[in-house]
Every structure is written in C-alpha cells, then in structure tokens.
Design an enzyme around this catalytic site. Structure first.
Site, PDB file in Angstrom:
ATOM      1  N   GLU A  25       0.832  -1.222   0.000  1.00 49.52           N
ATOM      2  CA  GLU A  25       0.000   0.000   0.000  1.00 49.52           C
ATOM      3  C   GLU A  25       0.865   1.271   0.000  1.00 49.52           C
ATOM      4  O   GLU A  25       2.071   1.213   0.259  1.00 49.52           O
ATOM      5  CB  GLU A  25      -0.942   0.014   1.212  1.00 49.52           C
ATOM      6  N   LYS A 159      -3.064  -1.353  16.061  1.00 46.38           N
ATOM      7  CA  LYS A 159      -2.580  -0.499  17.147  1.00 46.38           C
ATOM      8  C   LYS A 159      -3.685  -0.316  18.163  1.00 46.38           C
ATOM      9  O   LYS A 159      -4.866  -0.325  17.804  1.00 46.38           O
ATOM     10  CB  LYS A 159      -2.270   0.893  16.596  1.00 46.38           C
TER      11      LYS A 159
HETATM   12  N1  PSU Z   1      -2.615   1.740  10.813  1.00 47.20           N
HETATM   13  C1  PSU Z   1      -1.274   1.776  10.949  1.00 47.20           C
HETATM   14  N2  PSU Z   1      -0.514   2.329   9.966  1.00 47.20           N
HETATM   15  C2  PSU Z   1      -1.083   2.869   8.836  1.00 47.20           C
HETATM   16  C3  PSU Z   1      -2.503   2.812   8.694  1.00 47.20           C
HETATM   17  C4  PSU Z   1      -3.216   2.240   9.714  1.00 47.20           C
HETATM   18  O1  PSU Z   1      -0.766   1.310  11.950  1.00 47.20           O
HETATM   19  O2  PSU Z   1      -0.364   3.385   7.957  1.00 47.20           O
HETATM   20  C5  PSU Z   1      -3.135   3.358   7.445  1.00 47.20           C
HETATM   21  C6  PSU Z   1      -3.447   2.205   6.471  1.00 47.20           C
HETATM   22  O3  PSU Z   1      -3.283   2.692   5.149  1.00 47.20           O
HETATM   23  C7  PSU Z   1      -4.909   1.934   6.731  1.00 47.20           C
HETATM   24  C8  PSU Z   1      -5.419   3.331   6.991  1.00 47.20           C
HETATM   25  O4  PSU Z   1      -5.577   1.318   5.659  1.00 47.20           O
HETATM   26  O5  PSU Z   1      -4.388   3.942   7.762  1.00 47.20           O
HETATM   27  C9  PSU Z   1      -6.734   3.318   7.729  1.00 47.20           C
HETATM   28  O6  PSU Z   1      -7.263   4.616   7.727  1.00 47.20           O
HETATM   29  P1  PSU Z   1      -8.770   4.839   8.226  1.00 47.20           P
HETATM   30  O7  PSU Z   1      -8.737   4.510   9.691  1.00 47.20           O
HETATM   31  O8  PSU Z   1      -9.045   6.275   7.945  1.00 47.20           O
HETATM   32  O9  PSU Z   1      -9.624   3.904   7.425  1.00 47.20           O
END
Ligand code: PSU
Ligand code: MN
Length: 312
Positions: A25, A159
């Site tokens: 990603e 996390k």
């Molecule tokens: N959690 C992490 N590192 C990240 C992300 C999430 O520990 O880089 C990023 C990933 O790309 C994940 C996105 O798909 O954040 C999720 O964002 P949201 O909660 O807005 O869906």
C-alpha cells in the site's frame, strides 16, 4: 484490464505467467511515516519481496491513473510530495476522475490488487474500530473491504489507537478469517500480545495458502487477515506505548481531528511522542510482514499450479 489501471511490465508478465506477486500500500508511505524513512522503508520492503523471487507491486494513484507497480521516482514522489490525498475505496473515483495523486489505504489497495489479479498484500497495521466508536461511528473501511474482496492481507494486528476487542467482533460479523501466524493471540502492532485470542492459527506459509485457496474455492469472496506478530527483538514495551497512545488520543480530541485525518494524525503524534522508537518498530514489523507475504504468495501459486495440472 480497466483502462484506468496501469501495470508495470514486470507485474503484468509475472501475473500472466502465474508467478507470485505481493501488493503493497501507499498510505503508509504518504501518510503513515515521515520522510525520508518512509521512502527507505518502501524500497527496502520491495527488496525483501524480491529476495524471495517474488514481484512487489506497490499501488497508488498518480495523475488520475491507478498504478500497480511503481518506479523509484514514483515512490520518492509519494514519500515527499505534500500533494498526495489519502484514498480509501470511497475516494478512489474522486481522485481518479480529478486526475490527482492518491495514496491508497489497505481498503483501496485491496480493491486495486484484486482488479489486477493479485492475491496477497503486505502492510503494517489494518484500520479497524476506533476507541469510542459507539459515539463517533468511526470504523475503518478496511474492514468493509476485507468482507468483500478476496485478498489475503498480512499485518501485525492493530494499534491500540483502535478498540481491539470491537475490531475482532466486527471481523467476525463480516466473516473475515483472522489467522494468527504462529501465535494464539491477536498481536497489538507494537507488541506481540494483546490479551485477545485469535480464532485460528497457522504455523507455515503453506497452511495459510491452503486456507485462502479453500475459502475462495467455496465461493466465499471475503479476504483473509494474517496476523503476524512483530519480531521479539523489535517489540516496544506495552506500558510505554499504552501511555503514549492515551496521550495521542487526548491530543487528537483537543485538536478536534476527525474522519479520514484521525489515523494519520495519531500515527504522526505517536512517532513524535516516542522520539522515533515507534517508527523503528513500525518499520521492523513491515519488513517481517513482507517476508511472510512473499512466502505465502509463493505457496499460493504452487497450489493453483497443482490444481490446474490435476484438472487437465
Ligand atoms: N494503521 C497503521 N498504519 C497505517 C494505517 C493504519 O498502523 O499506515 C493506514 C493504512 O493505510 C490503513 C489506513 O488502511 O491507515 C486506515 O485509515 P482509516 O482509519 O481512515 O480507514
Ligand atoms: Mn475513520
């Protein structure tokens, strides 16, 4: 292939010849880590995948074109430009139609990987159900996408900016298999344990590949989450990180950050508050996930080859 999706020759040829490919990603590059560690991580992870004789395919939207496989210059742009929008599945058409740059989340990367024919994807952490979601309704579209797109996502758990118990419940409701890799516990990203059990366990890449192949053979179109704990030597002690996450969450409340900005804000704040320790752990677990994803992709291709010879 959809005209809005560009595959590099390397990726196209590997997929055509049924050789293994692993998707990566780009939100983690543009919105998940600071420069220049982000671009170093992106290059290193591609090298790790190549070291298994597997082709890496980092995915992003550039100038309104979805790219599956990127050049070194394109990785550099994603890492250093302030002009890259965070793109989840909701945002994909909007960034494509306006001709701008978009860094794809787990959800959007899964969707584009699937359109390209890639089955395995390595990342760091999934999005999930945020703490306090009962009031905010903040649940990542990563979970929705896992429920409907047949790609295996190798991650290090989530996390504790998220509510791990609610995230596990939601994955169960969405019928997403969560496979602990050589563990009975769902990992908590920076630490190997979370106190929450995983519903399934596999101890080899071949076992994971068999579950994927069996699930998709049944016509179940959900993805699979492989939960791979951070290597022991790279763990951040749970007490240290928990206090910092609480601080980051309270700072986010005070700054009134919500919606798609929530996750990037928390990730950046945690790096600041740990003076970079969390970043080192984050990079180490992405590396470890890349090794495992490459091995799973290689096994999956073997199974498909065996099945097609048997069918002849
Ligand atoms: N959690 C992490 N590192 C990240 C992300 C999430 O520990 O880089 C990023 C990933 O790309 C994940 C996105 O798909 O954040 C999720 O964002 P949201 O909660 O807005 O869906
Ligand atoms: Mn959200």
């Amino acid at each position: 292939m959809n005209p809005a999706i560009h595959l590099t020759d390397e990726v196209r040829e590997a997929l055509r010849d049924h050789r293994p490919v692993v998707a990566l990603e780009s939100t983690i590059i543009s919105h998940g880590m600071p420069y220049p560690q982000n671009v170093e991580m992106a290059r290193e992870v591609e090298d790790i995948i190549r070291s298994h004789e597997v082709v890496p395919a980092t995915i992003a939207v550039l100038d309104g074109m979805a790219h599956v496989g990127l050049t070194a210059d394109q990785l550099e742009l994603l890492a250093s430009s302030g002009d890259v929008e965070k793109a989840s599945v909701r945002d994909l058409a909007y960034v494509l139609a306006r001709g701008v740059h978009g860094a794809t989340t787990v959800a959007a990367t899964m969707r584009l990987a699937h359109l390209a024919g890639i089955r395995v994807f390595a990342t760091g952490g999934l999005g999930g159900v945020h703490r306090g979601a009962a009031g905010t309704f903040d649940i990542s579209a990563d979970l929705t996408e896992l429920s409907r797109t047949p790609v295996a996502v190798v991650s290090a758990g989530v996390k504790s900016i998220l509510d791990i118990a609610l995230t596990m419940e939601q994955l169960e409701t969405l019928s997403v298999p969560v496979i602990g890799y050589a563990t009975d516990e769902f990992p908590a990203f920076y630490s190997r344990s979370s106190g929450h059990r995983v519903p399934m366990r596999a101890d080899s890449p071949a076992q994971v590949a068999r579950i994927m192949h069996t699930q998709w053979g049944l016509g179940i179109t959900a993805g699979v989450n492989v939960a791979n704990p951070i290597p022991v030597d790279d763990e951040v002690p749970a007490d240290t990180i928990d206090a910092i996450i609480d601080q980051a969450l309270s700072d986010m409340g005070a700054a009134r950050v919500t919606g798609k900005d929530a996750t990037p804000y928390l990730l950046a704040r945690i790096v600041e508050l740990t003076g970079g320790d969390s970043l080192r752990a984050n990079i180490a677990l992405v590396r470890s996930n890349a090794h495992l994803a490459a091995q799973i992709a290689a096994e999956y291709v073997e199974i498909e080859a065996d099945v097609s010879t048997r069918d002849v």
